[in-house]
Design an enzyme around this catalytic site. Sequence first.
Site, mmCIF file in Angstrom:
data_model
loop_
_atom_site.group_PDB
_atom_site.id
_atom_site.type_symbol
_atom_site.label_atom_id
_atom_site.label_comp_id
_atom_site.label_asym_id
_atom_site.label_seq_id
_atom_site.Cartn_x
_atom_site.Cartn_y
_atom_site.Cartn_z
ATOM 1 N N HIS A 1 -8.147 55.631 11.927
ATOM 2 C CA HIS A 1 -7.126 56.381 12.679
ATOM 3 C C HIS A 1 -6.711 57.644 11.924
ATOM 4 O O HIS A 1 -5.739 57.599 11.159
ATOM 5 C CB HIS A 1 -5.847 55.538 12.809
ATOM 6 C CG HIS A 1 -5.990 54.267 13.567
ATOM 7 N ND1 HIS A 1 -5.806 54.180 14.917
ATOM 8 C CD2 HIS A 1 -6.262 53.020 13.148
ATOM 9 C CE1 HIS A 1 -5.957 52.928 15.308
ATOM 10 N NE2 HIS A 1 -6.236 52.200 14.251
ATOM 11 N N GLU B 1 -5.137 59.963 13.294
ATOM 12 C CA GLU B 1 -3.846 60.332 13.913
ATOM 13 C C GLU B 1 -2.659 59.730 13.169
ATOM 14 O O GLU B 1 -1.520 60.122 13.414
ATOM 15 C CB GLU B 1 -3.828 59.944 15.400
ATOM 16 C CG GLU B 1 -3.671 58.464 15.721
ATOM 17 C CD GLU B 1 -4.965 57.655 15.591
ATOM 18 O OE1 GLU B 1 -5.966 58.188 15.082
ATOM 19 O OE2 GLU B 1 -4.947 56.473 15.996
ATOM 20 N N CYS C 1 -10.683 53.394 16.848
ATOM 21 C CA CYS C 1 -10.486 51.952 16.638
ATOM 22 C C CYS C 1 -10.674 51.164 17.945
ATOM 23 O O CYS C 1 -11.805 50.980 18.378
ATOM 24 C CB CYS C 1 -9.136 51.713 15.993
ATOM 25 S SG CYS C 1 -9.061 50.127 15.164
HETATM 26 N N1 GLN Z 1 -8.404 44.897 16.322
HETATM 27 C C1 GLN Z 1 -8.152 45.690 17.494
HETATM 28 C C2 GLN Z 1 -9.104 45.306 18.622
HETATM 29 O O1 GLN Z 1 -10.064 44.638 18.396
HETATM 30 C C3 GLN Z 1 -8.319 47.165 17.183
HETATM 31 C C4 GLN Z 1 -7.275 47.564 16.178
HETATM 32 C C5 GLN Z 1 -6.866 49.006 16.260
HETATM 33 O O2 GLN Z 1 -7.084 49.700 17.262
HETATM 34 N N2 GLN Z 1 -6.180 49.448 15.228
HETATM 35 O O3 GLN Z 1 -8.862 45.658 19.736
#
Ligand code: GLN
Length: 190
Positions: free
Chosen positions: A170, A172, A78
């Site tokens: 994710h 995890e 992410c």
């Molecule tokens: N929206 C977050 C970003 O742009 C990422 C979200 C996440 O890591 N769950 O940094």
Amino acid sequence: MIVGVLALQGDFAEHLAMLARIGVEAREVRKLSDLEGIDALIIPGGESTTIGKLMARYELDKAIRARAQHGMPIYGTCAGLILLANEIEGSQQPRLGLMDIAVVRNAFGRQIESFEADIPFKPTPEHPVRGVFIRAPIVSKVGKGVEILSEFDGKIVAVQQGNLLATAFHPELTDDERVHRYFLGIIKAQ
Ligand code: GLN
């Protein structure tokens, strides 16, 4: 084998818990000296702007970039995927810029801030993996050396470029160990 988990902000504790479950030695990475002796690095989910700024402040960015260019495997989830990308659409925020991909942040729209789904994953074709998406990015462009490992809802959500692995979701935050185990395979192949 020691896997470092970047522990500046975000859900690093869940990655450490997953690695403990799989039986892999892990270490929190907060400062330059924590990088010594690690064989691979995980960059967790969180707020990519914050993690990027803190990485620069502690001079971890240059050191991680150099290690990756010498073959150290990195897995980003992410925000970690965002930080690995060399292009973040509409943003000049600090990044590692190691992968030849463009990403769009928060790409699933406001209505769908977060959701959980079974995600097809090329390395385990017989079984989808369980993924949690939280204000997740998508990959909007991939360069030549980038393999697409997963598309969900017509959007690219997992990619690999040699020693670099990234997922918009994710694993995890689930009980599903398969993506982490796949990453261990990349480390062992080094
Ligand atoms: N929206 C977050 C970003 O742009 C990422 C979200 C996440 O890591 N769950 O940094």
